[in-house]
Design a protein around this motif. Structure first.
Motif, PDB file in Angstrom:
ATOM      1  N   UNK A 181      38.732  54.687  39.834  1.00 25.76           N
ATOM      2  CA  UNK A 181      37.797  54.583  38.713  1.00 25.76           C
ATOM      3  C   UNK A 181      38.505  54.751  37.371  1.00 25.76           C
ATOM      4  N   UNK A 182      39.822  54.616  37.373  1.00 21.39           N
ATOM      5  CA  UNK A 182      40.626  54.826  36.169  1.00 21.39           C
ATOM      6  C   UNK A 182      41.064  53.474  35.606  1.00 21.39           C
ATOM      7  N   UNK A 183      40.665  53.186  34.370  1.00 23.79           N
ATOM      8  CA  UNK A 183      40.985  51.908  33.745  1.00 23.79           C
ATOM      9  C   UNK A 183      42.300  52.029  32.967  1.00 23.79           C
ATOM     10  N   UNK A 184      43.291  51.167  33.256  1.00 25.91           N
ATOM     11  CA  UNK A 184      44.545  51.185  32.481  1.00 25.91           C
ATOM     12  C   UNK A 184      44.339  50.517  31.118  1.00 25.91           C
ATOM     13  N   UNK A 185      44.806  51.168  30.074  1.00 23.00           N
ATOM     14  CA  UNK A 185      44.657  50.640  28.722  1.00 23.00           C
ATOM     15  C   UNK A 185      45.970  50.833  27.957  1.00 23.00           C
ATOM     16  N   UNK A 186      46.197  49.981  26.963  1.00 23.23           N
ATOM     17  CA  UNK A 186      47.401  50.089  26.129  1.00 23.23           C
ATOM     18  C   UNK A 186      47.013  49.860  24.678  1.00 23.23           C
ATOM     19  N   UNK A 229      37.269  57.420  32.897  1.00 19.00           N
ATOM     20  CA  UNK A 229      38.659  57.796  33.136  1.00 19.00           C
ATOM     21  C   UNK A 229      39.575  56.659  32.692  1.00 19.00           C
ATOM     22  N   UNK A 230      40.600  57.003  31.930  1.00 20.67           N
ATOM     23  CA  UNK A 230      41.504  55.996  31.368  1.00 20.67           C
ATOM     24  C   UNK A 230      42.949  56.450  31.504  1.00 20.67           C
ATOM     25  N   UNK A 260      38.092  61.295  30.228  1.00 20.15           N
ATOM     26  CA  UNK A 260      39.206  61.951  30.909  1.00 20.15           C
ATOM     27  C   UNK A 260      40.385  60.984  30.831  1.00 20.15           C
ATOM     28  N   UNK A 261      41.380  61.341  30.016  1.00 23.03           N
ATOM     29  CA  UNK A 261      42.458  60.417  29.680  1.00 23.03           C
ATOM     30  C   UNK A 261      43.800  60.977  30.144  1.00 23.03           C
ATOM     31  N   UNK A 262      44.627  60.098  30.708  1.00 27.60           N
ATOM     32  CA  UNK A 262      46.004  60.439  31.072  1.00 27.60           C
ATOM     33  C   UNK A 262      46.949  59.590  30.240  1.00 27.60           C
TER      34      UNK A 262
END
Length: 315
Positions: A181-186, A229-230, A260-262
């Motif tokens: 459920x974690x979306x990758x973003x840049x 989540x990202x 919730x960000x990593x």
């Protein structure tokens, strides 16, 4: 339109993580095609799909171009996959992209005769131009192709400085239920540092950034679709301190207060301080990784890391 329908394929992975997250790189390419009304499909063999399943999809979708993502780990297995696809579907052109192709260029097409085209570096504009067919292949920068038995590289495409011109991925034809459920973003691409081991030097030592509003638009889009989540995958997210604060402020101003960000790709120890980390925590950053990369200053110097072990310990 030269290619009206593209099928993207991620080969099986040798990593134990498989296809843990939806692939943002292919997502950007797919979105670029979607914006130009070019149809696409996607098969992610990293999550367990067999060749039989891929073959059924090809027969059903009837693509006129198949795009295969290539990494160096397990590249010979990818060649075998491509050979099998070409044997079973000889009339469909195959294009490859990714770090492996960007590094080795002509060698990849030389090693695998079933590959028709290669794309180096960022592929959004290149792939669209290939599909539209308005230019001769020999006039499209960033392309490797075959001419009368010879393999020709057309030269590098100039990097796009306006990253806002690339629509962020919406993954319309991806089954997101298969991934975390974690979306990758840049928020940016590139890095100005000189680390010897980093493949990003192939894109030049250049830092390019999206506008703050554009980046937070992506976060807000996914929050409205139920994701909170990202994973920030920037090469150097904290390079510009003031920009980090601007992003935090914009997230806060939009009321996105349950994130919730990593910083999953790692951040540099010499580009943080307590004030910045506290502000990042305020808006939902719960995990950061520091790219340590060496256990003493001699190793760090040899790697051209550009920071000391003392700075890393302090951070």
């Amino acid at each position: 339109m030269k290619y009206k329908k593209v099928l993207f394929v991620s080969p099986p992975s040798n990593s134990r993580y498989g296809g843990l997250r939806v692939p943002a790189g292919i997502g950007y390419l797919a979105q670029a095609l979607f914006n130009e009304e070019i149809d696409y499909g996607y098969v992610d063999m990293r999550i367990g799909y067999s060749y039989n399943y891929l073959s059924k999809v090809i027969k059903s979708l009837k693509p006129d171009l198949i795009g295969v993502s290539m990494i160096t780990l397990g590249y010979k297995h990818t060649y075998k996959l491509i050979d099998t696809i070409k044997k079973d579907f000889p009339d469909i052109d195959i294009v490859v992209g990714g770090h492996h192709v960007t590094i080795l260029k002509e060698e990849v097409l030389n090693e695998c005769s079933s590959i028709d085209l290669g794309v180096v570096h960022e592929g959004e504009e290149t792939l669209v131009e290939i599909c539209k067919g308005e230019k001769e292949i020999s006039n499209i920068k960033g392309v490797i192709h075959r001419v009368n038995g010879n393999i020709v590289f057309n030269g590098y495409r100039e990097l796009q400085n306006n990253l806002d011109s690339y629509s962020f991925p919406r993954y319309y034809k991806f089954d997101l239920s298969h991934y975390s459920k974690q979306i990758p973003i840049s928020s940016s691409r590139g890095c100005v540092q000189l680390c010897t081991f980093c493949p990003n030097k192939l894109l030049g030592r250049k830092f390019r950034k999206r506008s703050v509003n554009n980046f937070v638009d992506e976060i807000e889009y996914w929050r409205k679709h139920g994701y909170k989540q990202f994973a920030i995958d920037d090469d150097n997210f904290t390079l510009l301190k003031e920009r980090v604060f601007e992003i935090c402020e914009e997230i806060e101003n939009r009321g996105l207060n349950d994130l919730l960000i990593r910083c999953s790709n790692g951040i540099r120890a010499d580009r943080v301080d307590r004030e910045m980390l506290k502000r990042m925590m305020d808006i939902g950053v719960r995990e950061v990784g520091f790219g340590v990369d060496g256990g003493n200053n001699k190793v760090l110097k040899d790697l051209k890391k550009g920071e000391t072990f003392e700075q890393i310990e302090f951070a």
